[in-house]
Every structure is written in structure tokens, then in C-alpha cells.
Design a protein around this motif. Structure first.
Motif, PDB file in Angstrom:
ATOM      1  N   GLU A   1      79.443 -30.699  -1.934  1.00  0.00           N
ATOM      2  CA  GLU A   1      78.301 -31.345  -2.580  1.00  0.00           C
ATOM      3  C   GLU A   1      76.982 -30.759  -2.092  1.00  0.00           C
ATOM      4  N   SER A   2      76.909 -30.496  -0.796  1.00  0.00           N
ATOM      5  CA  SER A   2      75.683 -29.912  -0.250  1.00  0.00           C
ATOM      6  C   SER A   2      75.473 -28.500  -0.787  1.00  0.00           C
ATOM      7  N   ARG A   3      76.554 -27.743  -0.952  1.00  0.00           N
ATOM      8  CA  ARG A   3      76.437 -26.398  -1.516  1.00  0.00           C
ATOM      9  C   ARG A   3      75.920 -26.451  -2.956  1.00  0.00           C
ATOM     10  N   CYS A   4      76.429 -27.398  -3.749  1.00  0.00           N
ATOM     11  CA  CYS A   4      75.975 -27.539  -5.140  1.00  0.00           C
ATOM     12  C   CYS A   4      74.495 -27.895  -5.203  1.00  0.00           C
ATOM     13  N   ARG A   5      74.049 -28.816  -4.343  1.00  0.00           N
ATOM     14  CA  ARG A   5      72.627 -29.178  -4.324  1.00  0.00           C
ATOM     15  C   ARG A   5      71.776 -27.986  -3.909  1.00  0.00           C
ATOM     16  N   TRP A   6      72.272 -27.217  -2.963  1.00  0.00           N
ATOM     17  CA  TRP A   6      71.549 -26.030  -2.502  1.00  0.00           C
ATOM     18  C   TRP A   6      71.387 -25.029  -3.637  1.00  0.00           C
ATOM     19  N   THR A   7      72.480 -24.812  -4.396  1.00  0.00           N
ATOM     20  CA  THR A   7      72.431 -23.871  -5.516  1.00  0.00           C
ATOM     21  C   THR A   7      71.478 -24.357  -6.603  1.00  0.00           C
ATOM     22  N   GLN A   8      71.526 -25.642  -6.927  1.00  0.00           N
ATOM     23  CA  GLN A   8      70.620 -26.189  -7.926  1.00  0.00           C
ATOM     24  C   GLN A   8      69.161 -26.056  -7.494  1.00  0.00           C
ATOM     25  N   ARG A   9      68.909 -26.307  -6.223  1.00  0.00           N
ATOM     26  CA  ARG A   9      67.539 -26.196  -5.726  1.00  0.00           C
ATOM     27  C   ARG A   9      67.054 -24.750  -5.807  1.00  0.00           C
ATOM     28  N   GLU A  10      67.925 -23.799  -5.486  1.00  0.00           N
ATOM     29  CA  GLU A  10      67.534 -22.396  -5.589  1.00  0.00           C
ATOM     30  C   GLU A  10      67.249 -22.011  -7.041  1.00  0.00           C
ATOM     31  N   GLU A  11      68.077 -22.490  -7.973  1.00  0.00           N
ATOM     32  CA  GLU A  11      67.841 -22.190  -9.387  1.00  0.00           C
ATOM     33  C   GLU A  11      66.530 -22.785  -9.868  1.00  0.00           C
ATOM     34  N   MET A  12      66.226 -24.009  -9.440  1.00  0.00           N
ATOM     35  CA  MET A  12      64.963 -24.627  -9.828  1.00  0.00           C
ATOM     36  C   MET A  12      63.783 -23.871  -9.240  1.00  0.00           C
ATOM     37  N   ASP A  13      63.906 -23.463  -7.985  1.00  0.00           N
ATOM     38  CA  ASP A  13      62.821 -22.695  -7.366  1.00  0.00           C
ATOM     39  C   ASP A  13      62.626 -21.364  -8.082  1.00  0.00           C
TER      40      ASP A  13
ATOM     41  N   ALA B   1      63.352 -20.754 -11.241  1.00  0.00           N
ATOM     42  CA  ALA B   1      62.726 -21.032 -12.537  1.00  0.00           C
ATOM     43  C   ALA B   1      61.233 -21.310 -12.379  1.00  0.00           C
ATOM     44  N   ASP B   2      60.867 -22.047 -11.341  1.00  0.00           N
ATOM     45  CA  ASP B   2      59.445 -22.322 -11.106  1.00  0.00           C
ATOM     46  C   ASP B   2      58.677 -21.032 -10.822  1.00  0.00           C
ATOM     47  N   ASP B   3      59.306 -20.136 -10.042  1.00  0.00           N
ATOM     48  CA  ASP B   3      58.643 -18.863  -9.752  1.00  0.00           C
ATOM     49  C   ASP B   3      58.444 -18.045 -11.024  1.00  0.00           C
ATOM     50  N   GLU B   4      59.463 -18.057 -11.907  1.00  0.00           N
ATOM     51  CA  GLU B   4      59.325 -17.324 -13.157  1.00  0.00           C
ATOM     52  C   GLU B   4      58.225 -17.915 -14.038  1.00  0.00           C
ATOM     53  N   GLN B   5      58.145 -19.246 -14.077  1.00  0.00           N
ATOM     54  CA  GLN B   5      57.086 -19.880 -14.853  1.00  0.00           C
ATOM     55  C   GLN B   5      55.708 -19.545 -14.289  1.00  0.00           C
ATOM     56  N   GLN B   6      55.597 -19.558 -12.977  1.00  0.00           N
ATOM     57  CA  GLN B   6      54.314 -19.224 -12.366  1.00  0.00           C
ATOM     58  C   GLN B   6      53.941 -17.772 -12.640  1.00  0.00           C
ATOM     59  N   ASP B   7      54.959 -16.877 -12.580  1.00  0.00           N
ATOM     60  CA  ASP B   7      54.668 -15.475 -12.885  1.00  0.00           C
ATOM     61  C   ASP B   7      54.241 -15.312 -14.330  1.00  0.00           C
ATOM     62  N   GLY B   8      54.932 -16.031 -15.261  1.00  0.00           N
ATOM     63  CA  GLY B   8      54.553 -15.948 -16.666  1.00  0.00           C
ATOM     64  C   GLY B   8      53.156 -16.478 -16.915  1.00  0.00           C
ATOM     65  N   ALA B   9      52.828 -17.599 -16.261  1.00  0.00           N
ATOM     66  CA  ALA B   9      51.482 -18.155 -16.423  1.00  0.00           C
ATOM     67  C   ALA B   9      50.425 -17.211 -15.871  1.00  0.00           C
ATOM     68  N   THR B  10      50.748 -16.562 -14.752  1.00  0.00           N
ATOM     69  CA  THR B  10      49.799 -15.605 -14.177  1.00  0.00           C
ATOM     70  C   THR B  10      49.591 -14.417 -15.090  1.00  0.00           C
ATOM     71  N   GLU B  11      50.710 -13.904 -15.666  1.00  0.00           N
ATOM     72  CA  GLU B  11      50.582 -12.786 -16.589  1.00  0.00           C
ATOM     73  C   GLU B  11      49.776 -13.170 -17.834  1.00  0.00           C
ATOM     74  N   THR B  12      50.016 -14.386 -18.356  1.00  0.00           N
ATOM     75  CA  THR B  12      49.260 -14.849 -19.525  1.00  0.00           C
ATOM     76  C   THR B  12      47.772 -14.946 -19.217  1.00  0.00           C
ATOM     77  N   LEU B  13      47.457 -15.497 -18.043  1.00  0.00           N
ATOM     78  CA  LEU B  13      46.055 -15.630 -17.653  1.00  0.00           C
ATOM     79  C   LEU B  13      45.400 -14.269 -17.492  1.00  0.00           C
ATOM     80  N   LEU B  14      46.122 -13.347 -16.831  1.00  0.00           N
ATOM     81  CA  LEU B  14      45.562 -12.007 -16.660  1.00  0.00           C
ATOM     82  C   LEU B  14      45.381 -11.307 -18.010  1.00  0.00           C
ATOM     83  N   GLY B  15      46.364 -11.542 -18.923  1.00  0.00           N
ATOM     84  CA  GLY B  15      46.231 -10.946 -20.249  1.00  0.00           C
ATOM     85  C   GLY B  15      45.015 -11.475 -20.990  1.00  0.00           C
ATOM     86  N   ALA B  16      44.794 -12.774 -20.912  1.00  0.00           N
ATOM     87  CA  ALA B  16      43.628 -13.371 -21.576  1.00  0.00           C
ATOM     88  C   ALA B  16      42.328 -12.852 -20.973  1.00  0.00           C
TER      89      ALA B  16
END
Length: 284
Positions: A174-186, A188-203
Motif C-alpha cells: 500500500e505504501s508503494r502504491c501511494r508513493w507511485t501515485q504521489r510521484e505521478e502527481m508530482d 503531472a504538476d511539473d509538466e503543467q508548470q512547464d507548459g504554463a511557463t512556455e505559454t507565458l514566455l510565448g505570449a
């Protein structure tokens, strides 16, 4: 030389004083000094059971006093100066160290220490071994993501029966599954932040490009506009203005022709600037 009972009695007296300083007077620094004096009086050898209990109690009080002073980073090294190696730590002292470093979110400090203590054959015969293994598992290995090491430790432990082992293995899964989910969420958040940064720089880049284009057009218009100005007439008017103001007296009658000529030149320059070339065409 003093006998062993006298040494133990002195250390026990120092232990009582240290406990009073810790609990009643809240003088943590003085409590640590009393604990150090008591441990030093017991020496480094392996004494009788009573001396071992007093030493353990002195270390427990000292750990609490150091934690109260926010000197928790010194706890492990402070304890090991009296026990030298992790395998010799009393169960109570090891338990406090694991809980302390888990509370301050530094469980990696106890990773090697706990592993060394649990591998020791003498410690495996202690009644506290099972509870300390569980504590080490939940507060050190799992928070650090050491899942394979945790599984090996549980499977190789003779203290746990099959049901207990199965329960611990499920907890690890169970702890391994939570760890994996947390890594996937992190991730995804990093990808969203990178996309937002690229959009802002593009604008920002688009806005900057638009501003540069407008600035270039304005400079081109200004340059073409200034090329159409009658420079000779402007220079002549400026020179006449110098003669009138600096070299001539404007109130004198002899200076009136120059002033009249100057006015005519300025009118011609004004008409040239706002000539039909620069006016908007009039539709019929």
C-alpha cells in the motif's frame, strides 16, 4: 578507587538531578551537563545491569533535553559517544532516536543505525526486537521509499509469524502504491508548470515582437518625415535668429528687415512640414 555500587549511586544521584532540571526547572542545558557527568562517572566498560539501566536513563533524559533546545542534530552523535557502536544502543534509546528523527522529517539519519542494530544476533533475542523492527519499518524505511529492503527485512524476520508477515507485506504494498501515485502527481504538476511557463514566455515573446515591429515602423516613418524637411531653410532661419537675438537689437529699426525675413522663413518651413504630402487625402 571507588567500588561499583558507589559509582552507580553517584550516577543515580546525577540522574535524579538531571530529571529535576528537565521537568521542574526547565533548565535543559544544565540537565545535559548532569547527564554527561553521570555517563562519564560510569565509564565506558560494561558494568552490571544496574549501571546499564542508569546509563540508559541518563541518555533518555539527555535526548529529551537536547530536543527541547532544538539540538536534535546532535542527539545521535551524543549518544554514540557513550555506546560507541549502534549495535550496543539500548532498545529505549534506539526507539527515542527513531521517533525523534522521524518527527523532524530526517529519517535517513537512522537508516544505517537501525539496520546495524536489527542485524545484530544478540539484539534479535531481545523482547523489544519485534516492536523496534516495526518502528524502523514504518518510520524509516517506508518514508524513504526503501520498499525492497523492507520486504527483505520482514521475510527474513523470525519474530513474526506468517500472519504478521502478510500484514506487514500488505502495508508495504500500500505504501508503494501511494508513493507511485504521489510521484505521478508530482510529475503531472511539473509538466503543467512547464507548459504554463512556455505559454507565458510565448505570449511575452509575441508581445515583444509586436512592439519591436511597431517601433521599427515608427522609426521608419520618422526618418522619412525628417528627410522631407527643408534643412537649408531651417538652418538659415536658425542663423538669422542668432543674429537677431545675439548680434542685433530687436528694438532697433535696422533689425526689422531681418526679423521679417526670419518670420517668412519659419512660415515656409511650417508649410513644408504640413504640406499636402503629409496630409490625409481628401475624398471627393
Amino acid at each position: 578507587m571507588r567500588s561499583e555500587p558507589q559509582v552507580s549511586a553517584q550516577a543515580a544521584s546525577l540522574l535524579e538531578e538531571a530529571a529535576d532540571l528537565l521537568v521542574l526547572h526547565r533548565d535543559f542545558a544544565a540537565a545535559v551537563e548532569k547527564c554527561e557527568a553521570g555517563c562519564d562517572s560510569l565509564g565506558t566498560g560494561t558494568g552490571p545491569e544496574s549501571s546499564a539501566e542508569v546509563r540508559c536513563s541518563l541518555c533518555v533524559v539527555g535526548i529529551q533535553a537536547l530536543a527541547e533546545m532544538n539540538r536534535w542534530r546532535e542527539v545521535l552523535s551524543w549518544v554514540l559517544q557513550y555506546y560507541h557502536v549502534p549495535e550496543h544502543l539500548p532498545p529505549k534509546v534506539l526507539e527515542l532516536c527513531i521517533l525523534l528523527y522521524s518527527q523532524v522529517r530526517e529519517p535517513q539519519v537512522m537508516l544505517e543505525v537501525g539496520s546495524s542494530w536489527l542485524r545484530d544476533q544478540t539484539n534479535k533475542s531481545l523482547p523489544e526486537y519485534g516492536s523496534l523492527l516495526e518502528l524502523y519499518l514504518l518510520h524509516v524505511l517506508l518514508p524513504l521509499g526503501q520498499f525492497e529492503g523492507a520486504e527483505e527485512l520482514v521475510r527474513g524476520c523470525d519474530v513474526f509469524d506468517s500472519e504478521q508477515q502478510l500484514a506487514f507485506l500488505e502495508t508495504i504494498c500500500e505504501s508503494r502504491c501511494r508513493w507511485t501515485q504521489r510521484e505521478e502527481m508530482d510529475s503531472a504538476d511539473d509538466e503543467q508548470q512547464d507548459g504554463a511557463t512556455e505559454t507565458l514566455l510565448g505570449a511575452l515573446s509575441q508581445k515583444l515582437l509586436t512592439m519591436l515591429t511597431l517601433l521599427r515602423r515608427a522609426l521608419r516613418s520618422m526618418s522619412s518625415h525628417f528627410c522631407l524637411l527643408p534643412y537649408k531653410k531651417m538652418l538659415l532661419a536658425t542663423f538669422l535668429l542668432y543674429l537677431v537675438v545675439v548680434r542685433l537689437d530687436p528694438a532697433s529699426p535696422t533689425s526689422l528687415p531681418f526679423i521679417y525675413k526670419l518670420v517668412q522663413l519659419f512660415r515656409q518651413a511650417w508649410a513644408a512640414v504640413f504640406s499636402p504630402i503629409h496630409r490625409r487625402p481628401i475624398q471627393d
